[in-house]
Design a protein around this motif. Structure first.
Motif, PDB file in Angstrom:
ATOM      1  N   THR A 206       0.834  -1.205   0.000  1.00  0.00           N
ATOM      2  CA  THR A 206       0.000   0.000   0.000  1.00  0.00           C
ATOM      3  C   THR A 206       0.862   1.246   0.000  1.00  0.00           C
ATOM      4  O   THR A 206       0.627   2.185  -0.763  1.00  0.00           O
ATOM      5  CB  THR A 206      -0.951   0.008   1.212  1.00  0.00           C
ATOM      6  OG1 THR A 206      -1.779  -1.164   1.150  1.00  0.00           O
ATOM      7  CG2 THR A 206      -1.825   1.247   1.226  1.00  0.00           C
ATOM      8  N   ARG A 207       1.883   1.259   0.840  1.00  0.00           N
ATOM      9  CA  ARG A 207       2.762   2.429   0.890  1.00  0.00           C
ATOM     10  C   ARG A 207       3.550   2.577  -0.404  1.00  0.00           C
ATOM     11  O   ARG A 207       3.766   3.690  -0.881  1.00  0.00           O
ATOM     12  CB  ARG A 207       3.696   2.342   2.102  1.00  0.00           C
ATOM     13  CG  ARG A 207       2.949   2.528   3.420  1.00  0.00           C
ATOM     14  CD  ARG A 207       3.868   2.740   4.585  1.00  0.00           C
ATOM     15  NE  ARG A 207       4.599   1.561   4.985  1.00  0.00           N
ATOM     16  CZ  ARG A 207       4.200   0.703   5.909  1.00  0.00           C
ATOM     17  NH1 ARG A 207       3.040   0.881   6.534  1.00  0.00           N
ATOM     18  NH2 ARG A 207       4.942  -0.341   6.236  1.00  0.00           N
TER      19      ARG A 207
ATOM     20  N   GLU B 187       2.459   1.771  -3.357  1.00  0.00           N
ATOM     21  CA  GLU B 187       1.512   2.348  -4.320  1.00  0.00           C
ATOM     22  C   GLU B 187       1.327   3.845  -4.081  1.00  0.00           C
ATOM     23  O   GLU B 187       1.228   4.620  -5.033  1.00  0.00           O
ATOM     24  CB  GLU B 187       0.161   1.631  -4.258  1.00  0.00           C
ATOM     25  CG  GLU B 187       0.180   0.257  -4.875  1.00  0.00           C
ATOM     26  CD  GLU B 187       0.624   0.258  -6.339  1.00  0.00           C
ATOM     27  OE1 GLU B 187       0.152   1.098  -7.125  1.00  0.00           O
ATOM     28  OE2 GLU B 187       1.471  -0.590  -6.681  1.00  0.00           O
TER      29      GLU B 187
ATOM     30  N   ALA C 232      -3.858   7.849  -1.665  1.00  0.00           N
ATOM     31  CA  ALA C 232      -4.097   6.528  -1.073  1.00  0.00           C
ATOM     32  C   ALA C 232      -5.175   5.778  -1.849  1.00  0.00           C
ATOM     33  O   ALA C 232      -6.028   6.394  -2.491  1.00  0.00           O
ATOM     34  CB  ALA C 232      -4.522   6.687   0.382  1.00  0.00           C
ATOM     35  N   PRO C 233      -5.142   4.439  -1.782  1.00  0.00           N
ATOM     36  CA  PRO C 233      -6.221   3.666  -2.402  1.00  0.00           C
ATOM     37  C   PRO C 233      -7.574   4.071  -1.822  1.00  0.00           C
ATOM     38  O   PRO C 233      -7.701   4.311  -0.628  1.00  0.00           O
ATOM     39  CB  PRO C 233      -5.872   2.221  -2.023  1.00  0.00           C
ATOM     40  CG  PRO C 233      -4.398   2.240  -1.793  1.00  0.00           C
ATOM     41  CD  PRO C 233      -4.106   3.592  -1.213  1.00  0.00           C
TER      42      PRO C 233
ATOM     43  N   LEU D  84      -9.371   2.375   1.396  1.00  0.00           N
ATOM     44  CA  LEU D  84      -8.749   2.373   2.724  1.00  0.00           C
ATOM     45  C   LEU D  84      -9.485   3.301   3.683  1.00  0.00           C
ATOM     46  O   LEU D  84      -9.791   4.446   3.333  1.00  0.00           O
ATOM     47  CB  LEU D  84      -7.301   2.863   2.648  1.00  0.00           C
ATOM     48  CG  LEU D  84      -6.234   1.908   2.195  1.00  0.00           C
ATOM     49  CD1 LEU D  84      -4.874   2.592   2.265  1.00  0.00           C
ATOM     50  CD2 LEU D  84      -6.215   0.648   3.003  1.00  0.00           C
TER      51      LEU D  84
ATOM     52  N   GLN E  58      -5.187   5.098   6.249  1.00  0.00           N
ATOM     53  CA  GLN E  58      -4.453   6.049   5.410  1.00  0.00           C
ATOM     54  C   GLN E  58      -3.493   6.857   6.278  1.00  0.00           C
ATOM     55  O   GLN E  58      -2.312   7.004   5.939  1.00  0.00           O
ATOM     56  CB  GLN E  58      -5.413   7.019   4.707  1.00  0.00           C
ATOM     57  CG  GLN E  58      -6.195   6.437   3.587  1.00  0.00           C
ATOM     58  CD  GLN E  58      -7.109   7.467   2.939  1.00  0.00           C
ATOM     59  OE1 GLN E  58      -6.882   8.671   3.051  1.00  0.00           O
ATOM     60  NE2 GLN E  58      -8.151   7.005   2.286  1.00  0.00           N
TER      61      GLN E  58
ATOM     62  N   HIS F 282      -0.403   4.865   7.226  1.00  0.00           N
ATOM     63  CA  HIS F 282       0.548   4.696   6.128  1.00  0.00           C
ATOM     64  C   HIS F 282       1.311   5.995   5.846  1.00  0.00           C
ATOM     65  O   HIS F 282       2.528   5.970   5.637  1.00  0.00           O
ATOM     66  CB  HIS F 282      -0.157   4.212   4.863  1.00  0.00           C
ATOM     67  CG  HIS F 282      -0.548   2.768   4.937  1.00  0.00           C
ATOM     68  ND1 HIS F 282       0.340   1.756   5.179  1.00  0.00           N
ATOM     69  CD2 HIS F 282      -1.757   2.165   4.785  1.00  0.00           C
ATOM     70  CE1 HIS F 282      -0.285   0.594   5.180  1.00  0.00           C
ATOM     71  NE2 HIS F 282      -1.559   0.817   4.945  1.00  0.00           N
TER      72      HIS F 282
END
Length: 108
Positions: A26-27, A29, A47-48, A51, A56, A59
């Motif tokens: 995730t980080r 991305e 962020a995605p 999430l 968020q 991260h």
């Protein structure tokens, strides 16, 4: 009153902290999105979308504490930007190499 963001001095950034932060998909991305933009992005854009805000925040905190991003409050949003120039001076080519390697791994 909100607490100010703490950013490590570039001299205090370690390769280990960078690698730890980018080991999480995730980080990684988030950093890819920030690297692809010409200016900072707010948290919800970088962020995605699926999430939760608390995740968020976590991260972004890890990325900030690792020295990868700089965060700045602008009104009600937080804008994040990669510390590209600073990190390039400290660790020449490392961030670009990690991002390039992650693209190759993704294509397999």
């Amino acid at each position: 009153m909100q607490r100010p963001f703490v950013h490590p001095a570039v001299e205090d950034v370690t390769l280990e902290s960078i690698l730890y932060a980018l080991a999480d998909p995730t980080r990684l991305e988030i950093v890819k999105k920030l690297a692809g933009g010409s200016c900072g992005m707010n948290c919800s854009m970088a962020a995605p979308a699926d999430l939760p805000k608390s995740t968020q925040s976590h991260h972004f905190q890890v990325l900030r504490e690792a020295g990868l991003i700089r965060s700045e409050r602008r009104g009600t949003e937080v804008v994040n930007a990669l510390r590209c120039a600073e990190l390039e001076k400290r660790f020449p080519g490392v961030i670009a190499s990690i991002l390039k390697a992650s693209e190759k791994t993704k294509k397999r």
